[in-house]
Write a protein that holds these residues in place. Structure first.
Motif, PDB file in Angstrom:
ATOM      1  N   VAL A   1       0.829  -1.207   0.000  1.00  0.00           N
ATOM      2  CA  VAL A   1       0.000   0.000   0.000  1.00  0.00           C
ATOM      3  C   VAL A   1       0.860   1.253   0.000  1.00  0.00           C
ATOM      4  O   VAL A   1       0.742   2.115  -0.865  1.00  0.00           O
ATOM      5  N   GLY A   2       1.735   1.376   1.001  1.00  0.00           N
ATOM      6  CA  GLY A   2       2.576   2.563   1.115  1.00  0.00           C
ATOM      7  C   GLY A   2       3.026   2.796   2.541  1.00  0.00           C
ATOM      8  O   GLY A   2       3.263   1.851   3.295  1.00  0.00           O
TER       9      GLY A   2
ATOM     10  N   ARG B   1       2.272   5.075   6.187  1.00  0.00           N
ATOM     11  CA  ARG B   1       1.372   5.932   6.952  1.00  0.00           C
ATOM     12  C   ARG B   1       2.181   6.632   8.031  1.00  0.00           C
ATOM     13  O   ARG B   1       2.974   6.003   8.728  1.00  0.00           O
TER      14      ARG B   1
ATOM     15  N   LEU C   1      -1.466   8.992   4.678  1.00  0.00           N
ATOM     16  CA  LEU C   1      -1.112   7.738   4.038  1.00  0.00           C
ATOM     17  C   LEU C   1      -0.553   8.071   2.668  1.00  0.00           C
ATOM     18  O   LEU C   1      -1.249   8.649   1.829  1.00  0.00           O
TER      19      LEU C   1
ATOM     20  N   LYS D   1       0.531   6.620  -0.634  1.00  0.00           N
ATOM     21  CA  LYS D   1       0.372   5.380  -1.391  1.00  0.00           C
ATOM     22  C   LYS D   1       1.461   5.257  -2.446  1.00  0.00           C
ATOM     23  O   LYS D   1       2.007   6.259  -2.907  1.00  0.00           O
ATOM     24  N   LYS D   2       1.765   4.022  -2.817  1.00  0.00           N
ATOM     25  CA  LYS D   2       2.791   3.777  -3.830  1.00  0.00           C
ATOM     26  C   LYS D   2       2.439   4.425  -5.161  1.00  0.00           C
ATOM     27  O   LYS D   2       3.310   4.750  -5.953  1.00  0.00           O
ATOM     28  N   SER D   3       1.162   4.647  -5.397  1.00  0.00           N
ATOM     29  CA  SER D   3       0.686   5.262  -6.642  1.00  0.00           C
ATOM     30  C   SER D   3       0.994   6.753  -6.706  1.00  0.00           C
ATOM     31  O   SER D   3       0.826   7.386  -7.730  1.00  0.00           O
TER      32      SER D   3
ATOM     33  N   ARG E   1      -2.220  10.540  -1.984  1.00  0.00           N
ATOM     34  CA  ARG E   1      -2.129  10.718  -0.528  1.00  0.00           C
ATOM     35  C   ARG E   1      -3.528  10.673   0.051  1.00  0.00           C
ATOM     36  O   ARG E   1      -4.515  11.000  -0.615  1.00  0.00           O
ATOM     37  N   GLN E   2      -3.600  10.299   1.302  1.00  0.00           N
ATOM     38  CA  GLN E   2      -4.866  10.300   2.023  1.00  0.00           C
ATOM     39  C   GLN E   2      -4.618  10.992   3.352  1.00  0.00           C
ATOM     40  O   GLN E   2      -3.779  10.556   4.146  1.00  0.00           O
TER      41      GLN E   2
ATOM     42  N   ASP F   1      -9.093  11.870   0.217  1.00  0.00           N
ATOM     43  CA  ASP F   1      -8.201  11.385  -0.838  1.00  0.00           C
ATOM     44  C   ASP F   1      -7.699  12.569  -1.645  1.00  0.00           C
ATOM     45  O   ASP F   1      -8.462  13.480  -1.977  1.00  0.00           O
TER      46      ASP F   1
END
Length: 161
Positions: free
Chosen positions: A11-12, A14, A28, A30-32, A35-36, A53
């Motif tokens: 996921v990434g 946090r 968070l 993320k690998k993509s 961000r969250q 998101d």
């Protein structure tokens, strides 16, 4: 303030911290590249109260909004602590030979010893700009170095001033 980092396989990453009022907030990554932004419930710290998101651009704008005042504040404190350190915001005039050219083209650090730590623009602040960052007329370039270096950087970026 202590930041807790938790790797989430697949996921990434946090990162969370507790605000002075006790509220826990996290991001968070993320690998993509998305961000969250996470705000945790006061009663149940494992429960998420609000989640937002953000794509990479939105996260960058939020970081700039939160980080720009801190950069200036830290530079001012650093300047007070280190004799001979100068900071300045150099505006890029419309006549500058570096409008629409890159930071790398200007070779400011090589030519003056000055570091460009940020560039403020109408739509935000670019912290630690990379060599491929393009200047626009009206940008304000935040530099750190000696007084002589700051003057030399201004003369390079705005030779007709």
């Amino acid at each position: 303030m202590e930041v807790e980092e938790v790797k989430l396989p697949g996921v990434g990453l946090r990162r969370d911290f507790a605000c002075l009022n006790g509220r826990r907030v996290g991001v968070l990554s993320k690998k993509s590249g998305e961000r969250q932004l996470i705000v945790y419930d006061d009663v149940d710290p494992d429960s998420v109260l609000v989640s937002v998101d953000m794509d990479a651009d939105e996260a960058s704008v939020l970081a700039e909004l939160l980080g720009a005042p801190r950069v200036v504040e830290r530079l001012n404190r650093l300047r007070e602590q280190i004799e001979g350190l100068a900071t300045a915001g150099i505006p890029i005039s419309p006549e500058s030979p570096f409008v629409e050219r890159t930071l790398g083209d200007a070779e400011i650090r090589t030519r003056t010893g000055v570091s460009i730590v940020a560039v403020a623009r109408r739509d935000g602040v670019e912290l630690s700009p990379r060599p491929d960052f393009r200047f626009h007329a009206g940008d304000k370039v935040v530099v750190v170095g000696t007084d002589e270096g700051v003057k030399a950087a201004d003369a390079i970026l705005n030779p007709s001033s």
